[in-house]
Design a protein around this motif. Structure first.
Motif, PDB file in Angstrom:
ATOM      1  N   VAL A   9      10.210   5.607   5.386  1.00 19.05           N
ATOM      2  CA  VAL A   9       8.934   4.934   4.972  1.00 19.05           C
ATOM      3  C   VAL A   9       7.958   5.893   4.258  1.00 19.05           C
ATOM      4  O   VAL A   9       7.784   7.010   4.655  1.00 19.05           O
ATOM      5  N   GLN A  10       7.704   5.652   3.043  1.00 21.38           N
ATOM      6  CA  GLN A  10       6.972   6.399   2.010  1.00 21.38           C
ATOM      7  C   GLN A  10       5.569   5.510   1.561  1.00 21.38           C
ATOM      8  O   GLN A  10       5.905   4.411   1.313  1.00 21.38           O
ATOM      9  N   ASN A  11       4.500   6.165   1.704  1.00 24.80           N
ATOM     10  CA  ASN A  11       3.380   5.453   1.183  1.00 24.80           C
ATOM     11  C   ASN A  11       3.065   5.620  -0.122  1.00 24.80           C
ATOM     12  O   ASN A  11       3.294   6.858  -1.016  1.00 24.80           O
ATOM     13  N   ILE A  12       3.169   4.456  -1.222  1.00 25.30           N
ATOM     14  CA  ILE A  12       2.779   4.618  -2.301  1.00 25.30           C
ATOM     15  C   ILE A  12       1.286   4.604  -2.549  1.00 25.30           C
ATOM     16  O   ILE A  12       0.664   5.362  -3.473  1.00 25.30           O
ATOM     17  N   ASP A  13       0.716   3.728  -1.722  1.00 27.71           N
ATOM     18  CA  ASP A  13      -0.668   3.686  -1.654  1.00 27.71           C
ATOM     19  C   ASP A  13      -1.118   3.221  -0.418  1.00 27.71           C
ATOM     20  O   ASP A  13      -0.241   2.743   0.375  1.00 27.71           O
ATOM     21  N   ASP A  14      -2.486   3.003   0.074  1.00 26.71           N
ATOM     22  CA  ASP A  14      -2.657   2.512   1.467  1.00 26.71           C
ATOM     23  C   ASP A  14      -2.146   1.077   1.863  1.00 26.71           C
ATOM     24  O   ASP A  14      -2.216   0.731   2.913  1.00 26.71           O
ATOM     25  N   GLU A  15      -1.605   0.310   0.796  1.00 33.96           N
ATOM     26  CA  GLU A  15      -1.343  -0.877   1.051  1.00 33.96           C
ATOM     27  C   GLU A  15      -0.149  -1.221   0.336  1.00 33.96           C
ATOM     28  O   GLU A  15       0.493  -2.226   0.288  1.00 33.96           O
ATOM     29  N   THR A  16       0.653  -0.160  -0.149  1.00 33.40           N
ATOM     30  CA  THR A  16       1.879  -0.508  -0.716  1.00 33.40           C
ATOM     31  C   THR A  16       2.988   0.657  -0.118  1.00 33.40           C
ATOM     32  O   THR A  16       2.670   2.004   0.064  1.00 33.40           O
TER      33      THR A  16
END
Length: 260
Positions: A9-16
């Protein structure tokens, strides 16, 4: 960060979030987009392990699945969700299975070149790709409102008849499914593909304005939008050289390649 035995799991941004399966040769990505009222999961991966286990840790909002296209590596977790959407062009494949693709071939592909331990629940010899009736159909230029972010649906056939790309207008993210990614060839050499449609679809997404990052469903996450200028060059070159047809092989460009 969520640690998981199968998914990365990788954060693209806080909601993606990108939810990736790097232990399999397909290196497929699914994407969770969280809004104020609901979340959208773009594809559900291979189905080797439960993607719902991961999404439930990331959001408590209701999740709707948008299917970029009905190939096995993109619909594996569909049975874990109640609301599944697909384009009309791939509806029959979702209900009845992909025409011309045997279960033996599917099982051979799902089990090869796996580099990390799979869950005990995974048995490639009994693996069954998802089949089911979608909750609804998406068409070109449909919008999906998550509350604080809006998605625009683009029908981008070629890799499959009902292939979709999704543009997040709020963040400038373009999710291209198997229409555009790097490192390995974009495939349009199967009988079920259309080289002409693929090139037309590439030309179309290359002209979408205000793209900040591109997320294909395989390989590198977050391609620089400058690649869209190379896409325009590639489209022009392939058309001028009359190469947009089955059997012309692999065509390499800066940052990506296409196989007809």
């Amino acid at each position: 960060m969520i640690k998981d035995s199968w998914f990365t799991v990788q954060n693209i941004d806080d909601e993606t979030y990108a939810i990736s399966e790097y232990g399999h040769w397909e290196k497929v990505h699914s994407f969770l987009l969280i809004g104020e009222r609901k979340a959208v999961l773009i594809d559900t991966g291979l189905g080797i392990d439960s993607i719902r286990r991961v999404t439930d840790k990331l959001t408590s909002l209701p999740i709707e699945v948008i299917t970029t296209h009905v190939h096995v590596d993109h619909i594996g977790g569909h049975r874990e969700f109640d609301k599944i959407y697909v384009h009309e062009g791939d509806k029959d494949w979702l209900i009845n299975g992909i025409q011309g693709l045997s279960i033996e071939q599917i099982r051979n592909d799902i089990k090869r070149d796996i580099t990390i331990p799979t869950p005990l629940t995974f048995n490639p010899n009994t693996y069954q790709p998802f089949q089911g009736v979608p909750s609804g159909l998406l068409k070109d230029q449909d919008t999906v409102d998550l509350g604080n972010r809006k998605l625009i649906i683009y029908h981008t056939p070629g890799h499959s008849p009902g292939h979709l790309s999704i543009y997040d207008t709020t963040n400038g993210y373009l999710f291209t499914g198997d229409l555009l990614y790097d490192k390995t060839p974009i495939y349009a050499f199967y009988p079920s593909t259309s080289p002409v449609d693929l090139i037309d679809s590439l030309e179309r997404i290359a002209n979408i304005k205000n793209v900040n990052l591109i997320f294909g469903s395989h390989n590198t996450l977050g391609l620089n939008p400058a690649i869209l200028e190379e896409v325009k060059h590639a489209v022009q070159f392939l058309k001028e050289k009359q190469l947009v047809t089955f059997g012309t092989g692999i065509h390499k460009f800066k940052g990506f390649s296409i196989q007809f």
